[in-house]
Write a protein that holds these residues in place. Structure first.
Motif, PDB file in Angstrom:
ATOM      1  N   ASP A 159      25.425  17.257  19.616  1.00 29.51           N
ATOM      2  CA  ASP A 159      25.485  16.657  20.421  1.00 29.51           C
ATOM      3  C   ASP A 159      24.853  15.288  20.849  1.00 29.51           C
ATOM      4  N   GLU A 160      23.899  15.045  19.984  1.00 32.78           N
ATOM      5  CA  GLU A 160      22.842  13.666  20.854  1.00 32.78           C
ATOM      6  C   GLU A 160      23.540  12.571  20.916  1.00 32.78           C
ATOM      7  N   PRO A 161      23.811  11.996  20.491  1.00 31.81           N
ATOM      8  CA  PRO A 161      24.580  10.962  20.104  1.00 31.81           C
ATOM      9  C   PRO A 161      25.525  10.701  20.996  1.00 31.81           C
ATOM     10  N   THR A 162      26.121  11.556  21.933  1.00 30.12           N
ATOM     11  CA  THR A 162      27.261  11.740  23.448  1.00 30.12           C
ATOM     12  C   THR A 162      26.169  11.762  23.868  1.00 30.12           C
ATOM     13  N   ILE A 163      25.172  12.410  24.179  1.00 36.15           N
ATOM     14  CA  ILE A 163      23.969  12.379  25.538  1.00 36.15           C
ATOM     15  C   ILE A 163      23.383  10.684  25.342  1.00 36.15           C
ATOM     16  N   GLU A 164      23.226  10.122  23.786  1.00 37.96           N
ATOM     17  CA  GLU A 164      22.818   9.242  24.271  1.00 37.96           C
ATOM     18  C   GLU A 164      23.073   7.948  24.561  1.00 37.96           C
ATOM     19  N   PHE A 165      24.679   7.967  24.551  1.00 37.54           N
ATOM     20  CA  PHE A 165      25.757   6.712  25.030  1.00 37.54           C
ATOM     21  C   PHE A 165      25.942   7.201  27.013  1.00 37.54           C
ATOM     22  N   LEU A 166      25.839   8.750  26.944  1.00 37.10           N
ATOM     23  CA  LEU A 166      25.795   8.686  28.100  1.00 37.10           C
ATOM     24  C   LEU A 166      24.652   8.494  29.104  1.00 37.10           C
ATOM     25  N   ASN A 167      23.242   8.255  28.833  1.00 34.20           N
ATOM     26  CA  ASN A 167      22.272   7.615  29.059  1.00 34.20           C
ATOM     27  C   ASN A 167      22.871   6.203  29.144  1.00 34.20           C
ATOM     28  N   LYS A 168      23.236   5.262  28.102  1.00 38.23           N
ATOM     29  CA  LYS A 168      22.965   4.260  28.295  1.00 38.23           C
ATOM     30  C   LYS A 168      24.290   3.431  28.970  1.00 38.23           C
ATOM     31  N   ILE A 169      25.560   4.357  29.462  1.00 38.25           N
ATOM     32  CA  ILE A 169      26.334   3.922  29.964  1.00 38.25           C
ATOM     33  C   ILE A 169      25.651   4.060  31.880  1.00 38.25           C
ATOM     34  N   LYS A 170      24.856   5.056  31.860  1.00 37.65           N
ATOM     35  CA  LYS A 170      23.880   5.607  33.281  1.00 37.65           C
ATOM     36  C   LYS A 170      25.295   6.425  33.734  1.00 37.65           C
ATOM     37  N   VAL A 171      24.682   7.549  33.264  1.00 40.06           N
ATOM     38  CA  VAL A 171      26.332   8.324  34.191  1.00 40.06           C
ATOM     39  C   VAL A 171      25.214   9.449  34.750  1.00 40.06           C
ATOM     40  N   GLU A 172      25.593   8.955  36.454  1.00 40.79           N
ATOM     41  CA  GLU A 172      24.506  10.008  36.784  1.00 40.79           C
ATOM     42  C   GLU A 172      24.756  11.427  37.233  1.00 40.79           C
ATOM     43  N   PHE A 173      25.827  12.011  36.480  1.00 43.92           N
ATOM     44  CA  PHE A 173      25.966  13.736  36.581  1.00 43.92           C
ATOM     45  C   PHE A 173      27.489  14.263  34.990  1.00 43.92           C
ATOM     46  N   THR A 174      27.332  14.903  35.428  1.00 39.53           N
ATOM     47  CA  THR A 174      28.229  15.578  34.004  1.00 39.53           C
ATOM     48  C   THR A 174      28.520  17.242  34.122  1.00 39.53           C
ATOM     49  N   THR A 175      29.719  17.734  34.433  1.00 39.93           N
ATOM     50  CA  THR A 175      29.633  19.301  34.279  1.00 39.93           C
ATOM     51  C   THR A 175      29.821  19.949  33.462  1.00 39.93           C
ATOM     52  N   VAL A 176      29.426  20.994  32.978  1.00 33.95           N
ATOM     53  CA  VAL A 176      29.422  22.005  31.702  1.00 33.95           C
ATOM     54  C   VAL A 176      30.726  22.477  31.380  1.00 33.95           C
ATOM     55  N   GLY A 177      31.565  22.148  30.191  1.00 33.63           N
ATOM     56  CA  GLY A 177      32.721  22.908  29.487  1.00 33.63           C
ATOM     57  C   GLY A 177      32.368  23.671  28.413  1.00 33.63           C
ATOM     58  N   ASN A 178      33.146  24.479  28.215  1.00 39.98           N
ATOM     59  CA  ASN A 178      33.014  25.334  27.282  1.00 39.98           C
ATOM     60  C   ASN A 178      32.444  25.222  26.014  1.00 39.98           C
ATOM     61  N   HIS A 179      32.604  23.433  25.575  1.00 42.95           N
ATOM     62  CA  HIS A 179      31.316  23.343  24.180  1.00 42.95           C
ATOM     63  C   HIS A 179      30.417  23.407  24.507  1.00 42.95           C
ATOM     64  N   GLU A 180      29.834  22.764  25.542  1.00 46.41           N
ATOM     65  CA  GLU A 180      28.395  22.749  25.355  1.00 46.41           C
ATOM     66  C   GLU A 180      27.961  23.872  26.071  1.00 46.41           C
ATOM     67  N   LEU A 181      28.369  25.054  25.510  1.00 48.30           N
ATOM     68  CA  LEU A 181      27.999  26.221  25.837  1.00 48.30           C
ATOM     69  C   LEU A 181      28.260  26.953  23.937  1.00 48.30           C
ATOM     70  N   ASP A 182      28.183  26.183  23.200  1.00 46.83           N
ATOM     71  CA  ASP A 182      29.187  26.379  22.182  1.00 46.83           C
ATOM     72  C   ASP A 182      27.986  27.526  21.120  1.00 46.83           C
TER      73      ASP A 182
END
Length: 77
Positions: free
Chosen positions: A6-29
């Motif tokens: 998920d590093e590319p996903t986190i990088e994208f979310l950083n670039k679009i300046k997301v302030e927060f996100t919530t945990v879904g089931n796949h973040e705990l895989d």
């Protein structure tokens, strides 16, 4: 587990300046510790460049999320 942990996903979310996100089931895989330490803080795991901490599109080492990762629970009735 998703490609590049998920590093590319986190990088994208950083670039679009997301302030927060919530945990879904796949973040705990993998585990809560993986979510907190790797995705949240950028801590490497395994062998660098092979299965952890790839360089991002700017050529920098993965550093984790620049935003808060939150959880919520639903009260039982």
């Amino acid at each position: 587990m998703s490609y590049h942990a998920d590093e590319p996903t986190i990088e994208f979310l950083n670039k679009i300046k997301v302030e927060f996100t919530t945990v879904g089931n796949h973040e705990l895989d993998r585990s809560l510790e993986f979510l907190r330490d790797h995705m949240g803080e950028g801590e490497c795991f395994g062998e660098i460049g092979v299965d952890s901490c790839f360089t991002d599109s700017d050529g920098r080492q993965f550093h984790g999320a620049d935003f808060a990762i939150s959880t919520a629970t639903t009260p039982r009735s």
